[in-house]
Write an enzyme that holds these catalytic residues in place. Structure first.
Site, PDB file in Angstrom:
ATOM      1  NE  ARG A   1     -42.652 -16.424 -31.177  1.00  0.00           N
ATOM      2  CZ  ARG A   1     -43.947 -16.284 -30.582  1.00  0.00           C
ATOM      3  NH1 ARG A   1     -44.950 -16.351 -31.381  1.00  0.00           N
ATOM      4  NH2 ARG A   1     -43.922 -16.459 -29.274  1.00  0.00           N
TER       5      ARG A   1
ATOM      6  CG  ASP B   1     -46.877 -21.734 -28.867  1.00  0.00           C
ATOM      7  OD1 ASP B   1     -45.600 -22.145 -28.877  1.00  0.00           O
ATOM      8  OD2 ASP B   1     -47.172 -20.735 -29.565  1.00  0.00           O
TER       9      ASP B   1
ATOM     10  NE  ARG C   1     -45.624 -18.815 -23.154  1.00  0.00           N
ATOM     11  CZ  ARG C   1     -44.932 -18.508 -24.200  1.00  0.00           C
ATOM     12  NH1 ARG C   1     -45.248 -18.646 -25.555  1.00  0.00           N
ATOM     13  NH2 ARG C   1     -43.600 -18.211 -23.862  1.00  0.00           N
TER      14      ARG C   1
ATOM     15  CG  HIS D   1     -43.405 -20.747 -31.594  1.00  0.00           C
ATOM     16  ND1 HIS D   1     -44.059 -20.690 -30.533  1.00  0.00           N
ATOM     17  CD2 HIS D   1     -42.508 -19.942 -31.510  1.00  0.00           C
ATOM     18  CE1 HIS D   1     -43.400 -20.013 -29.411  1.00  0.00           C
ATOM     19  NE2 HIS D   1     -42.350 -19.543 -30.187  1.00  0.00           N
TER      20      HIS D   1
HETATM   21  P1  NAD Z   1     -30.099 -13.363 -26.578  1.00  0.00           P
HETATM   22  O1  NAD Z   1     -29.968 -11.885 -27.333  1.00  0.00           O
HETATM   23  O2  NAD Z   1     -29.970 -13.385 -25.151  1.00  0.00           O
HETATM   24  O3  NAD Z   1     -29.026 -14.406 -27.007  1.00  0.00           O
HETATM   25  C1  NAD Z   1     -28.551 -14.588 -28.596  1.00  0.00           C
HETATM   26  C2  NAD Z   1     -27.240 -15.314 -28.284  1.00  0.00           C
HETATM   27  O4  NAD Z   1     -26.692 -15.685 -29.720  1.00  0.00           O
HETATM   28  C3  NAD Z   1     -26.182 -14.193 -27.993  1.00  0.00           C
HETATM   29  O5  NAD Z   1     -25.483 -14.512 -26.935  1.00  0.00           O
HETATM   30  C4  NAD Z   1     -25.293 -13.904 -29.129  1.00  0.00           C
HETATM   31  O6  NAD Z   1     -23.929 -13.644 -28.710  1.00  0.00           O
HETATM   32  C5  NAD Z   1     -25.633 -15.277 -29.908  1.00  0.00           C
HETATM   33  N1  NAD Z   1     -25.183 -15.237 -31.253  1.00  0.00           N
HETATM   34  C6  NAD Z   1     -25.386 -14.278 -32.233  1.00  0.00           C
HETATM   35  N2  NAD Z   1     -24.995 -14.294 -33.363  1.00  0.00           N
HETATM   36  C7  NAD Z   1     -24.346 -15.651 -33.140  1.00  0.00           C
HETATM   37  C8  NAD Z   1     -23.520 -16.440 -34.114  1.00  0.00           C
HETATM   38  N3  NAD Z   1     -23.452 -16.262 -35.355  1.00  0.00           N
HETATM   39  N4  NAD Z   1     -23.000 -17.510 -33.458  1.00  0.00           N
HETATM   40  C9  NAD Z   1     -23.165 -18.031 -32.269  1.00  0.00           C
HETATM   41  N5  NAD Z   1     -23.930 -17.267 -31.398  1.00  0.00           N
HETATM   42  C10 NAD Z   1     -24.475 -15.855 -32.013  1.00  0.00           C
HETATM   43  O7  NAD Z   1     -31.495 -13.978 -27.325  1.00  0.00           O
HETATM   44  P2  NAD Z   1     -32.351 -15.060 -26.221  1.00  0.00           P
HETATM   45  O8  NAD Z   1     -33.316 -14.018 -25.542  1.00  0.00           O
HETATM   46  O9  NAD Z   1     -31.535 -15.931 -25.619  1.00  0.00           O
HETATM   47  O10 NAD Z   1     -33.311 -15.541 -27.799  1.00  0.00           O
HETATM   48  C11 NAD Z   1     -32.476 -16.368 -28.720  1.00  0.00           C
HETATM   49  C12 NAD Z   1     -33.217 -16.681 -29.755  1.00  0.00           C
HETATM   50  O11 NAD Z   1     -34.381 -17.567 -29.024  1.00  0.00           O
HETATM   51  C13 NAD Z   1     -34.249 -15.629 -30.377  1.00  0.00           C
HETATM   52  O12 NAD Z   1     -34.336 -15.916 -31.806  1.00  0.00           O
HETATM   53  C14 NAD Z   1     -35.950 -15.693 -29.792  1.00  0.00           C
HETATM   54  O13 NAD Z   1     -36.678 -15.149 -30.455  1.00  0.00           O
HETATM   55  C15 NAD Z   1     -35.856 -17.341 -29.652  1.00  0.00           C
HETATM   56  N6  NAD Z   1     -36.807 -17.632 -28.864  1.00  0.00           N
HETATM   57  C16 NAD Z   1     -37.409 -18.868 -29.314  1.00  0.00           C
HETATM   58  C17 NAD Z   1     -38.601 -19.317 -28.570  1.00  0.00           C
HETATM   59  C18 NAD Z   1     -39.307 -20.342 -29.056  1.00  0.00           C
HETATM   60  O14 NAD Z   1     -40.386 -20.951 -28.431  1.00  0.00           O
HETATM   61  N7  NAD Z   1     -39.008 -21.004 -30.112  1.00  0.00           N
HETATM   62  C19 NAD Z   1     -38.737 -18.801 -27.141  1.00  0.00           C
HETATM   63  C20 NAD Z   1     -37.863 -17.896 -26.703  1.00  0.00           C
HETATM   64  C21 NAD Z   1     -36.962 -17.333 -27.402  1.00  0.00           C
END
Ligand code: NAD
Length: 350
Positions: free
Chosen positions: A123, A183, A186, A210
């Site tokens: 991450r 987490d 899980r 995380h």
């Molecule tokens: P994804 O690629 O499916 O979606 C990301 C979206 O962000 C896309 O639709 C993209 O067009 C959009 N985007 C990019 N730049 C942008 C901007 N400037 N303004 C607005 N939108 C914008 O990715 P995902 O699988 O949905 O994951 C998203 C994020 O969430 C990642 O950073 C991932 O690591 C994180 N995540 C966090 C957790 C957690 O527990 N915190 C869990 C899962 C995923």
């Protein structure tokens, strides 16, 4: 600008249908508005953003959801797809726009925009890709919803929550990272699965980063009110420290495994974030392990940083951090986790 909303009332002849559709009841006066709408903005309509939006919709947590993304076609497609489920859901206004004016007056802003982890990527490696993005996204969000609460989900979530705090200028009680709420779920699932019982009866927290340096608080786990470790000791049931470490490792590896198998994680983070949204907007005053400004807690010093601690959430955001008891070893691990985050943060120049 590409803006659409769910409430179109013009008929084919240009007449406003809504005005003539209902006959007013003689002498009736409309009821006073007793409560104002609750509005949630979700930034990023990828796998995570949409899982969050759909869980919020099905659980009737907000009156209005505004979606934002840079990909206008995907954004409109996702909005329409959700709107087409209206007949099966509690009424929620859904709008979508690439323009931030659509987010005005949000009570809660959930940021999921960003590059996502690719298989095997830590991450923390994501950070530099997502920092530039946050510089574009956070200032307009803060400007349009100056009284709102920011909830960061994009990874690495702890550092990006710190970034969002700095960029927004909001007080720290109104900037939260989803942190180890997922987490911990899980963790509770694995313990419950091990004991063949309901995960909701397992009180157990993962705290800290995380990610790879998260800390399992074994000393405070209880099941149905029974503290587990002291129960095992009292019953003279031998348990191996390795067994406990194996369960924690499964928690840490959980996201990597799901990403390796299906490419991304979505459902569990959707439920996790929806539970935080409900706690905030419905003023639940419930306790969640979320990423909060952690300086000064449990011997964490050396700089301002966000990491997860069990915290109480309500309508004004973070109400407090619970005074959970940590063993010396747990406190040391937490301080190490804080150090990991601070080292990364130091490279940001923010
Ligand atoms: P994804 O690629 O499916 O979606 C990301 C979206 O962000 C896309 O639709 C993209 O067009 C959009 N985007 C990019 N730049 C942008 C901007 N400037 N303004 C607005 N939108 C914008 O990715 P995902 O699988 O949905 O994951 C998203 C994020 O969430 C990642 O950073 C991932 O690591 C994180 N995540 C966090 C957790 C957690 O527990 N915190 C869990 C899962 C995923």
């Amino acid at each position: 600008m590409h803006k659409t909303s769910s409430s179109s009332t013009l008929g084919p002849d240009g007449l406003d249908i809504s005005k003539s559709f209902f006959k007013p009841i003689q002498g009736s006066t409309p009821p006073p508005l007793t409560s104002r709408n609750t509005k949630i903005t979700v930034v990023g309509v990828g796998n995570v953003g949409m899982a969050i939006a759909q869980t919020i919709l099905t659980q009737a947590i907000a009156d209005e959801i505004a979606l934002v993304d840079v990909n206008a076609d995907k954004l409109r497609g996702e909005m329409l797809d959700l709107q087409h489920a209206a007949a099966f859901l509690p009424r929620t206004k859904i709008s979508a726009s690439v323009d931030y004016s659509n987010t005005v007056g949000s009570d809660l802003v959930i940021v999921t925009a960003g590059a996502r982890q690719i298989p095997g990527e830590s991450r923390l490696n994501l950070l530099h890709r997502n920092l530039a993005l946050f510089k574009k996204v956070v200032p307009p969000l803060a400007e349009k919803s100056p009284e709102g609460i920011l909830l960061v989900v994009s990874n690495p979530v702890d550092v990006l929550t710190y970034v969002a705090w700095k960029l927004s200028g909001f007080p720290s009680n109104r900037v939260i990272g989803s942190g180890t709420n997922l987490d911990s779920s899980r963790f509770r699932f694995l313990i419950a699965d091990h004991l063949d019982l309901n995960a909701q009866d397992v009180q157990a927290y993962i705290v800290g980063e995380h990610g790879d340096s998260s800390v399992a608080l074994w000393s405070s786990i209880s099941v149905g009110g029974v503290p587990i470790l002291s129960f095992l000791e009292r019953q003279q049931i031998a348990y191996e420290k390795q067994t406990l470490e194996k369960i924690h490792k499964e928690v840490v590896d959980g996201a990597y495994e799901v990403i390796g198998l299906k490419g991304y994680t979505s459902w569990a983070i959707g439920y996790s974030v929806a539970s935080l949204a409900r706690a905030i907007l419905r003023d639940q005053r419930s306790i969640h392990p979320i990423s909060v400004l952690a300086k000064g807690f449990h011997g964490i010093d050396g700089g301002e940083l966000f990491l997860s601690l069990p915290s109480q959430l309500g309508r004004s955001g973070v109400l407090g951090v619970t005074n959970v008891h940590l063993t010396d070893e747990e406190a040391k691990q937490l301080q190490e986790s804080a150090k990991t985050i601070l080292e990364v943060q130091a490279q940001l120049g923010i």
